[in-house]
Scaffold this motif. Structure first.
Motif, short mmCIF file in Angstrom:
data_model
loop_
_atom_site.label_atom_id
_atom_site.label_comp_id
_atom_site.label_asym_id
_atom_site.label_seq_id
_atom_site.Cartn_x
_atom_site.Cartn_y
_atom_site.Cartn_z
N MET A 124 0.80 -1.19 -0.59
CA MET A 124 -0.31 0.41 -0.25
C MET A 124 1.09 1.35 0.02
O MET A 124 0.35 2.52 -0.58
CB MET A 124 -0.81 -0.06 1.19
CG MET A 124 -2.06 -0.70 1.27
SD MET A 124 -3.47 -0.06 -0.28
CE MET A 124 -3.92 0.87 -0.33
N LEU A 125 2.02 1.53 0.76
CA LEU A 125 2.83 2.20 0.77
C LEU A 125 3.23 2.71 -0.27
O LEU A 125 3.51 3.76 -1.00
CB LEU A 125 3.78 2.54 1.54
CG LEU A 125 4.83 3.14 2.07
CD1 LEU A 125 3.80 5.03 2.47
CD2 LEU A 125 5.88 3.21 3.10
N TYR A 126 4.19 1.75 -1.09
CA TYR A 126 4.40 1.75 -2.50
C TYR A 126 3.84 2.53 -2.91
O TYR A 126 4.01 3.26 -4.04
CB TYR A 126 4.76 0.36 -3.01
CG TYR A 126 5.19 0.58 -4.46
CD1 TYR A 126 6.76 1.03 -4.42
CD2 TYR A 126 5.58 -0.12 -5.09
CE1 TYR A 126 7.60 1.17 -5.99
CE2 TYR A 126 5.47 -0.12 -7.06
CZ TYR A 126 7.17 0.97 -6.89
OH TYR A 126 7.88 0.55 -7.89
N THR A 127 1.94 1.64 -3.75
CA THR A 127 1.31 2.45 -4.46
C THR A 127 1.15 3.98 -3.89
O THR A 127 0.67 4.74 -4.97
CB THR A 127 0.08 1.44 -4.13
OG1 THR A 127 0.31 0.15 -4.37
CG2 THR A 127 -1.55 1.73 -5.39
N MET A 128 0.87 3.68 -2.45
CA MET A 128 0.31 5.36 -2.89
C MET A 128 2.35 6.84 -3.03
O MET A 128 1.52 7.18 -3.91
CB MET A 128 0.09 5.79 -1.49
CG MET A 128 -0.39 5.62 0.08
SD MET A 128 -2.61 5.76 -1.30
CE MET A 128 -2.79 4.42 -1.67
N ILE A 129 2.88 5.96 -3.00
CA ILE A 129 4.09 7.06 -3.72
C ILE A 129 3.71 7.00 -5.11
O ILE A 129 4.20 7.64 -5.65
CB ILE A 129 5.20 5.73 -3.11
CG1 ILE A 129 5.76 5.51 -1.81
CG2 ILE A 129 6.27 6.00 -4.58
CD1 ILE A 129 7.15 5.57 -0.89
N GLN A 130 3.12 6.13 -6.13
CA GLN A 130 3.06 5.50 -7.09
C GLN A 130 2.22 6.56 -7.62
O GLN A 130 2.12 7.60 -8.32
CB GLN A 130 2.96 3.97 -7.54
CG GLN A 130 3.90 3.37 -8.15
CD GLN A 130 3.36 2.02 -8.64
OE1 GLN A 130 2.95 1.01 -8.42
NE2 GLN A 130 4.32 1.31 -9.45
N LEU A 131 0.81 7.24 -6.73
CA LEU A 131 -0.49 7.53 -7.08
C LEU A 131 -0.03 8.91 -7.17
O LEU A 131 -0.41 10.15 -7.74
CB LEU A 131 -1.73 6.84 -6.14
CG LEU A 131 -2.38 5.88 -6.72
CD1 LEU A 131 -2.89 5.66 -5.43
CD2 LEU A 131 -3.07 6.13 -7.71
N THR A 132 1.05 9.59 -5.98
CA THR A 132 1.45 11.36 -5.42
C THR A 132 2.07 10.88 -6.40
O THR A 132 2.79 12.71 -6.48
CB THR A 132 1.92 11.01 -4.20
OG1 THR A 132 2.68 9.89 -3.81
CG2 THR A 132 0.05 10.34 -3.35
N GLY A 133 2.96 9.50 -7.25
CA GLY A 133 4.29 10.75 -8.06
C GLY A 133 5.15 11.15 -7.75
O GLY A 133 6.10 11.45 -8.80
N THR A 134 5.37 10.46 -6.52
CA THR A 134 7.22 10.97 -5.61
C THR A 134 7.96 10.38 -6.34
O THR A 134 9.51 10.16 -6.38
CB THR A 134 6.60 11.07 -4.31
OG1 THR A 134 6.77 9.93 -4.38
CG2 THR A 134 6.02 11.79 -3.49
#
Length: 217
Positions: A124-134
């Motif tokens: 989930m944390l990795y996915t949030m990183i992808q979704l936010t574009g960081t």
């Protein structure tokens, strides 16, 4: 984004009659933290964490008789019933389950509660990183805008005039004023100053970066 896009499909499992020692060996061998417990039809009937196994393991100060605990069946320490999710659930929605239930792993099941995958808090944390574009090199811009229909295309049009590629957009309410929203843009440029100047000229309140000394990295 759907759960099926981020879930792991190769899942280490055990039957309920496996021993705690077997679970301990698998946790250490595969460097994982959770093992779903399934029956012969691949139905999820429980889950065991590394903490469950650690709590059931004998202390180094116990006698050799304590090691017999590791031969107990895993069903004696598994958690059940198990909170599960579906492959077609939205990732953004299951993030709330992780937060509300304070859990670190969710088995993914299809019809009949049959296991098809697993999602962990690390996924989930990795996915949030992808979704936010960081994960993409670029610049970060935050602006405060009125909460009204049509405001987002108005703002993105300013980026479009500069032919600036928007990697991601986040929208959240302003804590200070419910009549306003905060727009967070991740843009694929190392020099956001021209866009920043355009936003200010258009009358938008810039929250970050709050200076114009140079590009934000």
């Amino acid at each position: 984004m759907l759960v099926e896009e981020i879930m792991k499909t190769e899942v280490i499992t055990l039957p309920p009659t496996a021993t705690i020692q077997q679970a301990l060996d698998l946790l250490n061998q595969h460097k994982i933290r959770h093992i779903p417990i399934i029956d012969k039809e691949n139905h999820v009937i429980g889950i065991v964490s590394d903490r469950d196994v650690r709590d059931a393991s004998p202390s180094i100060f116990e006698s050799d008789e304590g090691s017999n605990n590791l031969q107990h069946e895993i069903q004696s320490i598994m958690s059940h019933p198990v909170i599960t999710i579906h492959p077609l659930d939205f990732v953004e929605e299951i993030a709330k389950i992780f937060y509300d239930k304070e859990i670190a792993c969710l088995p993914v099941v299809r019809e009949g509660n049959r296991l098809v995958g697993i999602v962990t808090e690390k996924d989930m944390l990795y996915t949030m990183i992808q979704l936010t574009g960081t994960h993409v090199q670029g610049s970060h811009i935050e602006i405060k805008v009125p909460h009204r229909p049509g405001i987002l295309p108005e703002v993105t049009a300013i980026f479009g005039k500069r032919k600036t590629n928007i990697v991601s957009v986040l929208v959240y309410p302003s804590k200070d004023d419910p009549e306003y929203k905060i727009l967070v843009f991740r843009i694929q440029t190392m020099n956001p100053l021209p866009v920043i100047e355009d936003l200010r000229e258009a009358g938008y309140e810039l929250l970050a970066p709050n200076h114009t000394a140079g590009p934000l990295k």
